[in-house]
Design a protein around this motif. Structure first.
Motif, PDB file in Angstrom:
ATOM      1  N   TYR A 197      -2.894  -3.304  20.699  1.00 49.05           N
ATOM      2  CA  TYR A 197      -1.768  -2.423  20.378  1.00 49.05           C
ATOM      3  C   TYR A 197      -1.725  -1.977  18.921  1.00 49.05           C
ATOM      4  O   TYR A 197      -1.155  -0.936  18.593  1.00 49.05           O
TER       5      TYR A 197
ATOM      6  N   THR B  60       0.934   6.554  19.594  1.00 51.10           N
ATOM      7  CA  THR B  60       2.069   6.302  18.709  1.00 51.10           C
ATOM      8  C   THR B  60       1.619   6.315  17.259  1.00 51.10           C
ATOM      9  O   THR B  60       0.421   6.265  16.960  1.00 51.10           O
TER      10      THR B  60
ATOM     11  N   SER C 207       5.458  -0.732  15.857  1.00 50.75           N
ATOM     12  CA  SER C 207       6.666  -1.132  16.599  1.00 50.75           C
ATOM     13  C   SER C 207       6.768  -0.353  17.901  1.00 50.75           C
ATOM     14  O   SER C 207       7.099  -0.919  18.957  1.00 50.75           O
ATOM     15  N   ARG C 208       6.477   0.938  17.863  1.00 55.59           N
ATOM     16  CA  ARG C 208       6.486   1.732  19.099  1.00 55.59           C
ATOM     17  C   ARG C 208       5.358   1.298  20.031  1.00 55.59           C
ATOM     18  O   ARG C 208       5.538   1.263  21.262  1.00 55.59           O
TER      19      ARG C 208
ATOM     20  N   ALA D 219       4.195  -1.680  20.219  1.00 55.72           N
ATOM     21  CA  ALA D 219       4.621  -2.964  20.781  1.00 55.72           C
ATOM     22  C   ALA D 219       5.545  -2.745  21.971  1.00 55.72           C
ATOM     23  O   ALA D 219       5.432  -3.430  22.997  1.00 55.72           O
ATOM     24  N   VAL D 220       6.470  -1.796  21.840  1.00 59.01           N
ATOM     25  CA  VAL D 220       7.364  -1.462  22.959  1.00 59.01           C
ATOM     26  C   VAL D 220       6.535  -0.969  24.144  1.00 59.01           C
ATOM     27  O   VAL D 220       6.795  -1.322  25.301  1.00 59.01           O
ATOM     28  N   GLY D 221       5.502  -0.196  23.850  1.00 61.20           N
ATOM     29  CA  GLY D 221       4.646   0.338  24.903  1.00 61.20           C
ATOM     30  C   GLY D 221       3.896  -0.738  25.661  1.00 61.20           C
ATOM     31  O   GLY D 221       3.830  -0.710  26.892  1.00 61.20           O
TER      32      GLY D 221
ATOM     33  N   VAL E 115       4.683  -3.965  25.873  1.00 63.04           N
ATOM     34  CA  VAL E 115       5.637  -4.800  26.614  1.00 63.04           C
ATOM     35  C   VAL E 115       6.024  -4.089  27.908  1.00 63.04           C
ATOM     36  O   VAL E 115       6.096  -4.712  28.981  1.00 63.04           O
ATOM     37  N   SER E 116       6.260  -2.789  27.816  1.00 63.05           N
ATOM     38  CA  SER E 116       6.608  -2.005  29.007  1.00 63.05           C
ATOM     39  C   SER E 116       5.470  -2.025  30.028  1.00 63.05           C
ATOM     40  O   SER E 116       5.702  -2.158  31.239  1.00 63.05           O
TER      41      SER E 116
END
Length: 291
Positions: A80, A169, A173-174, A176-178, A180-181
């Protein structure tokens, strides 16, 4: 996508060497040694307690579920920051000022991060093989090697997903959200959504909604194909293509004449597409980005 083999190798080599210098490779190797060796030993204790004969083939099925969680977690975490981290720090401009195209950077990142995952997998399962050889009376090397090979391809798919998300991205941080999703979608929601769709379909067609369609030979073909479409489902199907049918888990595999998309070999195609398609989509976004 403009690619240069020497450029791809250079990016991959630097990425791999960075992991060695940061001791990430060593930490992952220790993790996989403890995991694979520990699971092999744990399985011997479980089987000995139950009085059953130890067999490496049964160990493979025992490992499938935990491997199906560990590999996605590791692959996503490894990938990521691969591109988003370079963009966030500004080092991507230095990287691209060298004779590297954006396509070569992306592919090099994929190979470098996959190498960082592959080495611990090989080391960990080599140690587990020593445990197996020492304790198991029944061991067929070709099945064990096939399991390791499919596991590496599975890891490659998740690294590709992570690198693609990272390329889409401009911040970690974005990204990481990706990831996790992606993990939640493929490892938690995919199967639940499939059961929900099955309930709705049976409610409409039969007047009585059914969540669980039963084992492979009882479930409709569309449901079985839906299960195989996720990376985890394709991993399970790809394993069946490399392992014998006369196992204790054979009731989970469709048998007899099945459509080509339910053939075990087709799961390998799906897994390969999970390597190619996300990376290509990530490239399209990365190539158009203003850095």
């Amino acid at each position: 996508m403009t690619l240069d083999a020497a450029s791809v190798r250079a990016v991959a080599k630097k990425d791999f060497q960075d992991a060695v210098r940061s001791r990430l490779l060593w930490a992952l190797s220790v993790l996989f040694v403890l995991f694979a060796g520990g699971m092999a030993y744990l399985y011997t204790e479980i089987q000995n307690a139950s009085g059953n004969e130890l067999a490496a083939l049964d160990l493979i099925f025992f490992l499938q579920s935990p491997v199906g969680l560990l590999i996605p977690l590791t692959g996503l975490l490894l990938g990521y920051k691969s591109v988003a981290g370079e963009i966030e720090t500004g080092s991507v401009k230095i990287l691209l000022s060298l004779p590297h195209s954006r396509g070569s950077v992306l592919l090099g990142k994929l190979f470098g991060r996959t190498g960082v995952l592959t080495v611990p997998i090989l080391v960990g399962f080599a140690v587990a093989a020593v445990v197996v050889l020492a304790l198991y009376p029944v061991f067929t090397a070709k099945y064990y090697l096939a399991f390791v090979a499919v596991t590496i391809l599975f890891g490659l798919a998740y690294v590709s997903i992570a690198v693609a998300i990272s390329a889409m991205t401009k911040s970690t941080s974005r990204a990481a959200v990706g990831i996790v999703s992606a993990f939640v979608a493929f490892n938690m929601l995919w199967e639940v959504i499939g059961y929900g769709i099955h309930y709705v379909v049976t409610l409409i067609t039969e007047g009585d909604g059914v969540f669980f369609p039963g084992f492979a030979n009882e479930a409709p073909t569309w449901f079985l194909f839906y299960q195989r479409l996720s990376p985890n489902g394709a991993f399970g199907g790809a394993l069946t293509s490399a392992l014998p049918r006369d196992s204790s888990f054979s009731e989970f595999f469709p048998s007899g004449d099945v459509p080509f998309y339910l053939a075990d070999w087709f799961s390998l195609v799906i897994l390969a597409l999970w390597v190619i398609v996300p990376l290509y989509l990530g490239y399209l976004r990365f190539d158009a980005a203003d850095l």
